[in-house]
Design an enzyme around this catalytic site. Structure first.
Site, PDB file in Angstrom:
ATOM      1  CB  ALA A  13       8.030   4.511  -0.309  1.00 57.60           C
ATOM      2  NE  ARG A  18      -5.866   1.916   0.629  1.00 60.34           N
ATOM      3  CZ  ARG A  18      -5.791   2.654  -0.616  1.00 60.34           C
ATOM      4  NH1 ARG A  18      -6.994   2.881  -1.188  1.00 60.34           N
ATOM      5  NH2 ARG A  18      -4.834   2.950  -1.117  1.00 60.34           N
ATOM      6  CE  LYS A 352      16.275 -36.569   4.363  1.00 64.72           C
ATOM      7  NZ  LYS A 352      16.993 -36.501   5.916  1.00 64.72           N
ATOM      8  CE1 TYR A 367      11.570 -40.463   5.564  1.00 63.55           C
ATOM      9  CE2 TYR A 367      13.321 -41.804   6.968  1.00 63.55           C
ATOM     10  CZ  TYR A 367      12.943 -40.643   6.362  1.00 63.55           C
ATOM     11  OH  TYR A 367      13.684 -39.596   6.282  1.00 63.55           O
ATOM     12  CG  ASN A 387      17.026 -41.228   8.013  1.00 68.66           C
ATOM     13  OD1 ASN A 387      16.289 -41.631   8.647  1.00 68.66           O
ATOM     14  ND2 ASN A 387      16.646 -40.158   7.189  1.00 68.66           N
TER      15      ASN A 387
HETATM   16  C1  UD1 Z   1      -2.856   5.974  -6.617  1.00 64.70           C
HETATM   17  C2  UD1 Z   1      -3.225   7.456  -7.534  1.00 64.70           C
HETATM   18  C3  UD1 Z   1      -4.696   7.300  -8.249  1.00 64.70           C
HETATM   19  C4  UD1 Z   1      -4.724   5.983  -8.991  1.00 64.70           C
HETATM   20  C5  UD1 Z   1      -4.148   4.701  -8.374  1.00 64.70           C
HETATM   21  C6  UD1 Z   1      -3.984   3.853  -9.276  1.00 64.70           C
HETATM   22  C7  UD1 Z   1      -2.132   9.231  -6.332  1.00 64.70           C
HETATM   23  C8  UD1 Z   1      -2.253  10.524  -5.468  1.00 64.70           C
HETATM   24  N1  UD1 Z   1      -2.944   8.535  -6.421  1.00 64.70           N
HETATM   25  O1  UD1 Z   1      -3.966   6.149  -5.656  1.00 64.70           O
HETATM   26  O2  UD1 Z   1      -4.861   8.623  -8.888  1.00 64.70           O
HETATM   27  O3  UD1 Z   1      -5.877   5.748  -9.552  1.00 64.70           O
HETATM   28  O4  UD1 Z   1      -2.867   5.078  -7.662  1.00 64.70           O
HETATM   29  O5  UD1 Z   1      -3.453   2.339  -8.681  1.00 64.70           O
HETATM   30  O6  UD1 Z   1      -1.112   8.909  -7.018  1.00 64.70           O
HETATM   31  N2  UD1 Z   1       3.599   5.160  -2.668  1.00 64.70           N
HETATM   32  C9  UD1 Z   1       5.021   5.618  -2.202  1.00 64.70           C
HETATM   33  N3  UD1 Z   1       5.094   6.837  -1.273  1.00 64.70           N
HETATM   34  C10 UD1 Z   1       4.231   7.320  -0.733  1.00 64.70           C
HETATM   35  C11 UD1 Z   1       2.800   7.074  -1.173  1.00 64.70           C
HETATM   36  C12 UD1 Z   1       2.607   5.952  -1.888  1.00 64.70           C
HETATM   37  O7  UD1 Z   1       5.783   4.927  -2.639  1.00 64.70           O
HETATM   38  O8  UD1 Z   1       4.377   8.325  -0.079  1.00 64.70           O
HETATM   39  C13 UD1 Z   1       3.767   4.020  -3.194  1.00 64.70           C
HETATM   40  C14 UD1 Z   1       2.725   3.084  -2.626  1.00 64.70           C
HETATM   41  O9  UD1 Z   1       3.803   2.214  -2.037  1.00 64.70           O
HETATM   42  C15 UD1 Z   1       2.110   2.260  -4.078  1.00 64.70           C
HETATM   43  C16 UD1 Z   1       1.935   3.540  -4.944  1.00 64.70           C
HETATM   44  O10 UD1 Z   1       2.630   4.506  -4.588  1.00 64.70           O
HETATM   45  O11 UD1 Z   1       2.985   1.411  -4.544  1.00 64.70           O
HETATM   46  C17 UD1 Z   1       0.492   3.858  -5.004  1.00 64.70           C
HETATM   47  O12 UD1 Z   1       0.106   4.208  -3.750  1.00 64.70           O
HETATM   48  P1  UD1 Z   1      -1.305   4.040  -3.198  1.00 64.70           P
HETATM   49  O13 UD1 Z   1      -1.576   4.683  -1.649  1.00 64.70           O
HETATM   50  O14 UD1 Z   1      -1.561   2.676  -3.370  1.00 64.70           O
HETATM   51  O15 UD1 Z   1      -2.072   5.015  -4.072  1.00 64.70           O
HETATM   52  P2  UD1 Z   1      -3.748   5.107  -4.432  1.00 64.70           P
HETATM   53  O16 UD1 Z   1      -4.520   5.400  -3.360  1.00 64.70           O
HETATM   54  O17 UD1 Z   1      -4.047   3.492  -4.947  1.00 64.70           O
HETATM   55 CA    CA Z   2      -2.921   1.892  -5.021  1.00 61.08          CA
END
Ligand code: UD1
Ligand code: CA
Length: 455
Positions: A13, A18, A352, A367, A387
């Site tokens: 979600a 980044r 094509k 062609y 064509n």
């Molecule tokens: C998270 C973990 C971290 C771990 C890392 C591994 C947490 C707080 N941290 O950090 O410990 O080392 O993954 O890759 O869990 N997402 C949602 N809803 C939200 C927030 C995030 O669905 O409200 C989903 C994102 O789309 C993503 C995943 O959760 O697919 C991880 O979120 P991301 O923000 O990438 O977490 P990290 O900072 O990488």
């Molecule tokens: Ca991540």
């Protein structure tokens, strides 16, 4: 061992700030499919009984991309990974085993997930977390163990002290929980941390304090668990993925001259003793036979290439190329083109939506569009099937063994019969009967002593 299987909750979600992208992070593609699809496929292959994807940012795009490969729940506001998991609670029954995955870890394999699930079941833990030792742990949650080496808690990078940041064992974001323990603990998670979010990893500390058994299992291969947060990490993952595929192909008897510049999607199939030359990109559902020579500098997508074909400097998409055909250099084969066995297509030719019969030669600068060309046809240099009349496309038919002189235009709809000849430089607008010679150009006039008369 318990064999009742597991449900997955795949977190997808987040916006992926980044990435600096308007596309949701999990839809960025590597190795020919979205990061999220890689995760769903790995879970499916590992034997998950249902996959639930939590969507939020760019929800419509993510739902469309998933299609019917998983169930969907919506997280309206992205309040953290713990909050994301809570949204799936209604779809989980109390005695389920739940595996939690992140949609941004595209290098996962079914094998890793299967082994992890089995050790969760075998150790009888209430919760297990998969950890990895990363050469660069920046950004990940760190695994804090007590003096006996047992799991204590996870500290997020942004909340970590300097000494905690020095820890290289990280949370991969992959967990197994017994549902009966997960959800009551998840309801207790707060958001008093650097990001003001409900952190899923906090559940482990809560269960730990309740004296539940927590298992922190180290993965034997950190690369497969890499999480992608930036474009740079995406490129790095792409490299790992294509080296993985190249490695697998080489082990099955394919020669890859320069693995560093060869990009082959995981879906591609290649037969034994085929040689792939440098700077070649094979995408989607390409099926390549045995004993072929492919490349250099070529791109194929969704193309079938039969045994023994030799193809260089070519771009082909949605095509079929027959056995022992030779194609290139500098050829463009566009969708719905079917090249039969032993055909030769040479320099600067575009084909094509056409069929080209066995042994036909299209050697230079032509062609061919919307055409049906028989077998044994010889097309001179610079021939064109005309064509398009400005409104509609029409087909050209050239029957077996016809001989088309250089620089001829076939204005469609038109048919050149079997064994016929077209004189060089002709523009053919009427059907040519079998076995005849058609000449469609101004008759040559020679004016003698022209040079003398001018002076
Ligand atoms: C998270 C973990 C971290 C771990 C890392 C591994 C947490 C707080 N941290 O950090 O410990 O080392 O993954 O890759 O869990 N997402 C949602 N809803 C939200 C927030 C995030 O669905 O409200 C989903 C994102 O789309 C993503 C995943 O959760 O697919 C991880 O979120 P991301 O923000 O990438 O977490 P990290 O900072 O990488
Ligand atoms: Ca991540």
């Amino acid at each position: 061992m318990n064999t009742k299987g597991f449900s997955t909750i795949i977190l997808a979600a987040g916006k992926g700030t980044r990435m600096k992208s308007s596309l949701p992070k999990v839809l960025h593609r590597i190795g020919g499919k979205s990061m999220l699809q890689h995760v769903i496929d790995a879970a499916e292959d590992a034997g998950a009984t249902q996959n639930i994807v939590v969507v939020g940012f760019g929800r419509d795009k993510v739902e469309t991309a998933i299609g019917n490969t998983a169930r969907i729940v919506v997280q309206q506001e992205q309040l953290g990974t713990g909050h994301a998991v809570l949204q799936a609670e209604p779809l989980i029954t109390k005695n389920d085993t739940v595996m939690i995955l992140c949609g941004d870890t595209p290098l996962l394999t079914a094998k890793i997930l299967k082994n992890f699930y089995e050790s969760h079941i075998n150790t009888g833990a209430q919760a297990s977390v998969l950890t990895a030792v990363m050469p660069d742990p920046a950004g990940y949650g760190r695994i804090i163990r007590n003096f006996n080496g047992e799991f204590k808690k996870i500290v997020e990078h942004k909340d970590a002290s300097i000494s905690e940041k020095a820890i290289t064992e990280v949370n991969t974001g992959i967990y197994c929980f017994n549902a009966a323990s997960l959800f009551p603990a998840l309801h207790q998670v707060g958001h008093d941390n650097a990001q003001g979010e409900y952190y899923l990893p906090d559940v482990l500390e809560i269960l730990q304090k309740e004296n539940e058994k927590i298992n922190a299992i180290a993965a034997d291969n950190y690369e497969s668990t890499l999480g992608i947060n930036s474009r740079e990490q995406l490129a790095h993952a792409e490299k790992i993925l294509h080296h993985r595929k190249n490695h697998q192909l080489m082990n099955s008897g394919v020669t890859i001259m320069d693995p560093d510049t060869t990009y082959i999607d995981s879906t591609v199939v290649i037969g034994q003793d085929t040689v792939i030359y440098p700077s070649t990109w094979l995408q989607g559902n390409c099926i390549i036979g045995a004993n072929c020579e492919i490349g250099p500098c070529s791109r194929f997508s969704d193309t079938v290439i039969k045994d023994g074909a030799i193809i260089s400097f070519t771009y082909a998409h949605d095509c079929e190329i027959g056995a022992n055909a030779t194609v290139g250099p500098y050829v463009h084969l566009r969708p719905h083109t079917k090249i039969a066995a032993n055909v030769h297509i040479g320099n600067f030719v575009e084909v094509k939506n056409s069929n080209v019969g066995t042994g036909t030669k299209l050697p230079h600068l032509s062609y061919i569009g919307d055409s049906d060309i028989g077998s044994g046809v010889n097309m001179g240099c610079g021939c064109i099937t005309v064509n398009y009349d400005g409104k509609n496309k029409h087909r050209t038919t050239i029957e077996d063994n016809a001989f088309i002189g250089c620089n001829s235009n076939m204005v469609a709809p038109v048919k050149i019969g079997k064994n016929s000849y077209v004189g060089a430089g002709s523009t053919i607008t009427k059907d040519v009967p079998d076995g005849s010679l058609a000449v469609g150009r101004a008759r040559q006039t020679n004016i003698e002593k022209w040079h003398d008369k001018r002076n």
